[in-house]
Motif scaffolding. Structure first.
Motif, PDB file in Angstrom:
ATOM      1  N   VAL A   1      -3.580 -38.039   0.941  1.00  0.00           N
ATOM      2  CA  VAL A   1      -2.208 -37.733   1.360  1.00  0.00           C
ATOM      3  C   VAL A   1      -1.320 -38.970   1.277  1.00  0.00           C
ATOM      4  O   VAL A   1      -0.253 -38.932   0.658  1.00  0.00           O
TER       5      VAL A   1
ATOM      6  N   GLU B   1       1.900 -39.618  -1.170  1.00  0.00           N
ATOM      7  CA  GLU B   1       3.211 -39.978  -0.619  1.00  0.00           C
ATOM      8  C   GLU B   1       3.698 -41.296  -1.228  1.00  0.00           C
ATOM      9  O   GLU B   1       4.857 -41.418  -1.636  1.00  0.00           O
TER      10      GLU B   1
ATOM     11  N   THR C   1      -1.126 -33.496  -3.699  1.00  0.00           N
ATOM     12  CA  THR C   1      -2.348 -34.050  -3.130  1.00  0.00           C
ATOM     13  C   THR C   1      -3.554 -33.676  -3.979  1.00  0.00           C
ATOM     14  O   THR C   1      -4.481 -34.475  -4.147  1.00  0.00           O
TER      15      THR C   1
ATOM     16  N   GLU D   1      -2.457 -33.100  13.109  1.00  0.00           N
ATOM     17  CA  GLU D   1      -1.720 -32.404  12.038  1.00  0.00           C
ATOM     18  C   GLU D   1      -2.677 -31.929  10.944  1.00  0.00           C
ATOM     19  O   GLU D   1      -2.326 -31.061  10.145  1.00  0.00           O
ATOM     20  N   ARG D   2      -3.887 -32.476  10.910  1.00  0.00           N
ATOM     21  CA  ARG D   2      -4.904 -31.995   9.970  1.00  0.00           C
ATOM     22  C   ARG D   2      -5.675 -30.827  10.545  1.00  0.00           C
ATOM     23  O   ARG D   2      -6.663 -30.375   9.955  1.00  0.00           O
TER      24      ARG D   2
ATOM     25  N   HIS E   1      -2.779 -29.681   5.036  1.00  0.00           N
ATOM     26  CA  HIS E   1      -2.083 -29.480   6.310  1.00  0.00           C
ATOM     27  C   HIS E   1      -1.293 -30.729   6.695  1.00  0.00           C
ATOM     28  O   HIS E   1      -0.139 -30.660   7.123  1.00  0.00           O
ATOM     29  N   GLU E   2      -1.911 -31.889   6.496  1.00  0.00           N
ATOM     30  CA  GLU E   2      -1.231 -33.136   6.862  1.00  0.00           C
ATOM     31  C   GLU E   2       0.000 -33.348   5.984  1.00  0.00           C
ATOM     32  O   GLU E   2       1.075 -33.712   6.451  1.00  0.00           O
ATOM     33  N   ARG E   3      -0.206 -33.053   4.695  1.00  0.00           N
ATOM     34  CA  ARG E   3       0.922 -33.216   3.745  1.00  0.00           C
ATOM     35  C   ARG E   3       2.070 -32.314   4.149  1.00  0.00           C
ATOM     36  O   ARG E   3       3.240 -32.704   4.131  1.00  0.00           O
TER      37      ARG E   3
ATOM     38  N   ALA F   1       2.720 -31.193   7.124  1.00  0.00           N
ATOM     39  CA  ALA F   1       3.351 -31.727   8.331  1.00  0.00           C
ATOM     40  C   ALA F   1       4.325 -32.852   7.964  1.00  0.00           C
ATOM     41  O   ALA F   1       5.451 -32.910   8.473  1.00  0.00           O
TER      42      ALA F   1
END
Lengths: 111, 877
Positions: free
Chosen positions: A27, A31, A43, A69-70, B34-36, B38
């Protein structure tokens, strides 16, 4: 060592891992690349490249901590291996040598 | 909800990825997206994040993430164990080659026999099912009780057909008049063949649902037409289109081919009907048939009537309606309880006859008999299989102990022994299929069948596989459940011993085996005795060198004397005559006889045969009293010769009928002589009372006695040239009377052959069984024998020791089999009126034979064990 072993995207990803180490995982790499290149980077693409690099022995990985958040899932953290480092620096020196041989006027014309 | 917590991503990608992504990658992949998500929500807001989300998800849909992780241990333990079982099973089979061969071979033979019999029964039961209206077709028959004996026949009067068609139109879809299937000459151009065919009403093709290859089923509407079977069309026309071609029947009737139908299969009643001509043609071309139709001759029972009942009718209901028709039209038959009835097609093949009480019988008895034999042979093989596997399994107690000690649970041992026995059964099944394929041609020849393995029939496979599973499970059940219950401590310490009664079931099974085998042997011997008995019967005439030629063209009828002289002149012929039937066939029986002193209530019935002056010399009949027909007396044209049975049948007070006047339908005839009984019908039945009359017009066959001094082929060639001269229109076809006579034994011989094959196989399987058991026992008692030898036992006494057990078992089996066999066989013999008796020596021979075979089988093993050096047997521990 065959140069074709390292694709362009793979090289960038490998570099990013080196930059973000020791907290490099797909991730943040995606980014980072988005920020640096200004293009959307998924990703999945990064993850696939990471797996390829790991298969080639340029990276190694381990499971890291989980975050909310994961959804409480752990992340896979990557670090560059010695082999990976050597490959990166070799690629760099090839580039540098070529850059150095460009006549300065040529560069001026571009900009 | 925590305000810092971003909203959760949409659900559907989770579900999709959960299914697609390989399990070992799921955690990191789902976590990453999921993290991405968020992060995107924070940066761009929820809507934009949702918009880009699907791209993120699709980026993971690639083989790299979908491919499942290769397991570190490719084979799960379960199959490893199964492989071990298989290996142990194969090693066991290979180690004990003799046992394995006996086990697999015996079972394969048993299964092959059962399969053959199964195929045979299937064929018998599916007889005639080729016809789609199978369930509604019937043959019209009539029955009567004559002098206390029930009889039924399918010879019907001609007017009955019309009566059924018009007065019972609601009950019948079709009523078909039929001549008997007979040989006729079919000629097209210079091609001439003698083919069998029938004259049938035009509805017949519809009723039989013939598969038309050319033309339509309506082809018999025109009287001058004919429908050919495929093979006849091929023979006559080759590959040309036969439709519209003109064919000549019996050198006199020109008919046009209007259809070609697929050959009727071998397992149908009408398989020999290779052509069909219209009934109307038959009526118009045969004067006697025309007469029967014009005069409404209800007394002339010469034809068949076939019918298909209406869809809403039942056989019983129709029977009730039509049963009185015979008495109604022929009131004289009332005292004999004459009835008309329908015999459904489903009964034609298997229920062909009636006993004297009117109960149905026929081939169904053989279906039962062979079914039973098949079952028994199979049972024998299964018994072997079980006996040997249980006997062997005790040797494996140690293996069970070890397996248990290293951690096998009982269910594993059970599955091991089951898989072992199933493996053996599978081998046997393969072998038996091979055997069946090899044996089928021979079997078909002996059984007069055309059966094949029903490769594409699910029923066949289900029953074969089902049976194999069943055998495997039954045979494997003893070792599986008994052995697996051992306590490893006892087994391994060596304190385990099979109980005193462990071998009792085995002994019982051996007794059952030998009971069945001995019964089968006795049965087979008796069947052959019965055939031989009937073959040895004096037949009253000389069938050597006697041939018959059918008179099926008008040319032959008008030149009796010329033909005879010509034939005699060749020197190849001793004599020639014509008659209404060949000497091997009595097909005409009539009532209407009267004589002086006859009981008026006695309705005498005689077989009637028309002959010529030379008939007696041709067939060589033997006079008991009186004289033969002679050309010297012109009055002989109104005279008759009768057989001995007929003379007795007349029940005369004076004793001899010679010289008497016998009237037939009012016509007086003098009895010239009495001949010894001639066996014309079934050799198993008493000779029928028969009278022979002179009639040159009523002739169907030419009888020729070949000159015994010349070779038959030369004589036949000479005769053929004469026939070509007199009868150029037809091929010269002849039949040897002795061959025709031999055909009368065909059914019995077939049964005898099949029964003997099965009996031999049964004995073989039983012997295999005791051979295996004997060797097992000998092996088990090696030490004991060694000790006995050291102490001074002789080979002979050891042989006695080991053989005694089996001799006792066989004796018990024999004493059970004897009354059983006697009971069944005397029932079987009952149905033959001319029969041999069951003599005691058959039992004695069988018993001695069974004992001899047993001793031979056992002796091999026991002598081998008894001659073994005791040093060797005692040294190993």
């Amino acid at each position: 060592m065959r140069r074709s072993d390292l694709g362009e995207f793979e090289e960038v990803v490998l570099l990013a891992v080196a930059v973000l180490s020791p907290r490099a995982y797909s991730v943040v790499i995606a980014e980072e690349l988005e920020r640096e290149t200004g293009q959307t980077v998924s990703t999945g693409a990064v993850h696939a490249a990471l797996q390829r690099l790991e298969q080639k022995g340029y990276l190694r990985s381990e499971l890291g901590e989980a975050t909310p958040e994961r959804g409480g899932r752990r992340k896979r953290l990557f670090t560059v291996t010695a082999l990976g480092g050597r490959v990166l620096s070799e690629v760099r020196s090839v580039r540098n040598r070529l850059w150095d041989r460009i006549i300065p006027q040529t560069i001026l014309k571009w900009s | 909800m925590n305000p810092n917590q971003p909203p959760p991503p949409p659900k559907w990608p989770d579900r999709l990825l959960n299914r697609l992504i390989a399990p070992h990658l799921r955690e990191e992949v789902l976590g990453d997206i999921h993290e991405r998500y968020a992060l995107r929500v924070q940066r761009l807001g929820e809507r934009a994040a949702r918009r880009t989300y699907w791209r993120e998800v699709l980026a993971y849909v690639r083989p790299r993430f979908i491919r499942r992780e290769q397991p570190k241990h490719p084979q799960p333990t379960n199959t490893t164990m199964l492989r071990n079982y298989l290996k142990i099973a194969l090693r066991n089979l290979a180690k004990n080659k003799a046992y394995s061969a006996i086990n697999i071979g015996g079972l394969a033979v048993g299964m092959a026999v059962a399969m053959l019999i199964g195929l045979w029964i299937y064929d018998e039961l599916s007889f005639n099912k080729y016809h789609q209206n199978y369930n509604r077709i019937a043959r019209v028959m009539q029955s009567a009780t004559f002098e206390g004996a029930f009889g039924a026949g399918s010879h019907m009067p001609l007017p009955l057909g019309n009566e059924l068609r018009t007065n019972f139109a609601d009950d019948f879809t079709y009523v078909v008049m039929a001549s008997w299937n007979g040989e006729h000459i079919l000629a097209y151009g210079d091609k001439k063949f003698t083919k069998q065919g029938s004259y049938l009403s035009p509805e017949a093709p519809d009723m039989f649902t013939l598969k038309m290859l050319r033309g339509t089923r309506a082809g018999l509407k025109d009287p001058a037409s004919i429908m050919l079977s495929e093979s006849v069309a091929q023979a006559l026309f080759g590959n040309d289109n036969p439709l519209g071609k003109i064919v000549m029947i019996d050198n006199k009737l020109n008919v046009m081919v209007t259809g070609v139908y697929e050959d009727l299969p071998y397992n149908t009643e009408f398989r020999d009907m290779t052509f069909i001509a219209p009934w109307a043609l038959y009526v118009s071309s045969e004067a006697w048939v025309k007469r029967a139709q014009d005069n409404m001759e209800w007394n002339n029972n010469s034809w068949q009537i076939l019918a298909q009942i209406a869809p809403n009718a039942t056989f019983d209901a129709v029977n009730a309606k039509i049963k009185g028709l015979r008495v109604k039209h022929v009131p004289e038959t009332a005292p004999y309880k004459a009835e008309v009835f329908l015999q459904p097609m489903s009964r034609w093949h298997l229920f062909t006859g009636w006993d004297k009480q009117g109960n149905l019988e026929g081939r169904i008895q053989y279906v039962w008999l062979f079914g039973l034999i098949g079952l028994f042979v199979l049972l024998l093989a299964c018994i072997n299989f079980m006996n040997l596997s249980t006997a062997r399994s005790e040797k494996r107690a140690k293996e069970v102990g070890i397996r248990k000690a290293v951690g096998s649970v009982r269910s594993q041992l059970i599955s091991q022994f089951f898989s072992e026995s199933l493996l053996v059964v599978a081998c046997a099944l393969t072998l038996s299929l091979l055997l069946v394929i090899l044996a089928l041609p021979l079997f078909n020849e002996v059984a007069d069948k055309q059966v094949g393995i029903l490769w594409d029939s699910p029923v066949f496979w289900v029953s074969v596989v089902g049976f194999s599973l069943f055998t495997g499970l039954i045979a494997g059940s003893y070792p599986a459940f008994y052995l697996s219950s051992f306590q490893p401590v006892k087994v391994l310490k060596g304190t385990f011993r099979a109980g005193r009664f462990a071998s009792v079931p085995r002994k019982v099974l051996v007794v059952v085996q030998f009971t069945v085998s001995v019964t089968l042997i006795i049965g087979t011997i008796l069947v052959f005795r019965q055939i031989q008995y009937a073959k040895n019967r004096p037949i009253g005439y000389d069938r050597n060198g006697l041939i018959t030629v059918a008179m099926n063209t008008p040319e032959l009828h008008n030149h009796y004397n010329a033909l005879r002289e010509e034939l005699l002149r060749t020197g190849a012929v001793v004599d020639m005559s014509t008659s209404s039937t060949p000497a091997t066939d009595l097909n005409s029986q009539n009532i209407g006889f009267d004589w002086e002193g006859k009981d008026p209530n006695f309705n005498a019935q005689f077989g009637t045969i028309a002959v010529t002056h030379d008939f007696g010399k041709t067939v060589g009949w033997q006079f008991k009293e009186g004289r033969d027909f002679s050309r010297a007396f012109s009055t002989d044209s109104a005279a008759l010769v009768m057989n001995e049975t007929a003379a007795k049948y007349m029940n005369l007070k004076t004793g001899s009928p010679v010289g008497m006047i016998v009237k037939w339908n009012g016509k007086p005839m003098r009895v010239l002589g009495v001949v010894k009984d001639m066996v014309m019908g079934s050799p198993f039945k008493p000779v029928y009372q028969t009278v022979f009359m002179l009639n040159y017009g009523w002739a169907n066959v030419i009888n020729i006695k070949l000159n015994p001094k010349e070779s038959a082929p030369e004589s036949l060639a000479k005769i053929e040239t004469v026939f070509q001269k007199f009868n150029p229109g037809s091929p010269f076809d002849y039949k040897f009377t002795d061959q025709q006579y031999a055909l009368k034994f065909a059914a019995e011989e077939r049964i005898g052959k099949l029964a003997s094959v099965f009996a031999i196989l049964a004995v073989f399987i039983s012997c295999l069984g005791i051979f295996g058991l004997a060797s097992f026992v000998a092996e088990q008692r090696t030490k004991e024998i060694g000790v006995r030898k050291v102490l001074g036992a002789t080979v002979f006494s050891l042989w006695g020791l080991l053989s005694k057990d089996f001799v006792v078992l066989v004796t018990i089996a024999f004493s059970i089999a004897t009354p059983l066999a006697w009971y069944f066989l005397s029932n079987w013999l009952e149905k033959y009126e001319y029969r041999t008796d069951i003599s005691w020596w058959i039992f004695a021979v069988t018993g001695a034979g069974a004992m001899g075979i047993t001793l031979l089988t056992v002796s091999y093993q026991s002598i081998k064990a008894a001659t073994l050096d005791p040093v060797k047997s005692l040294r190993s521990e």
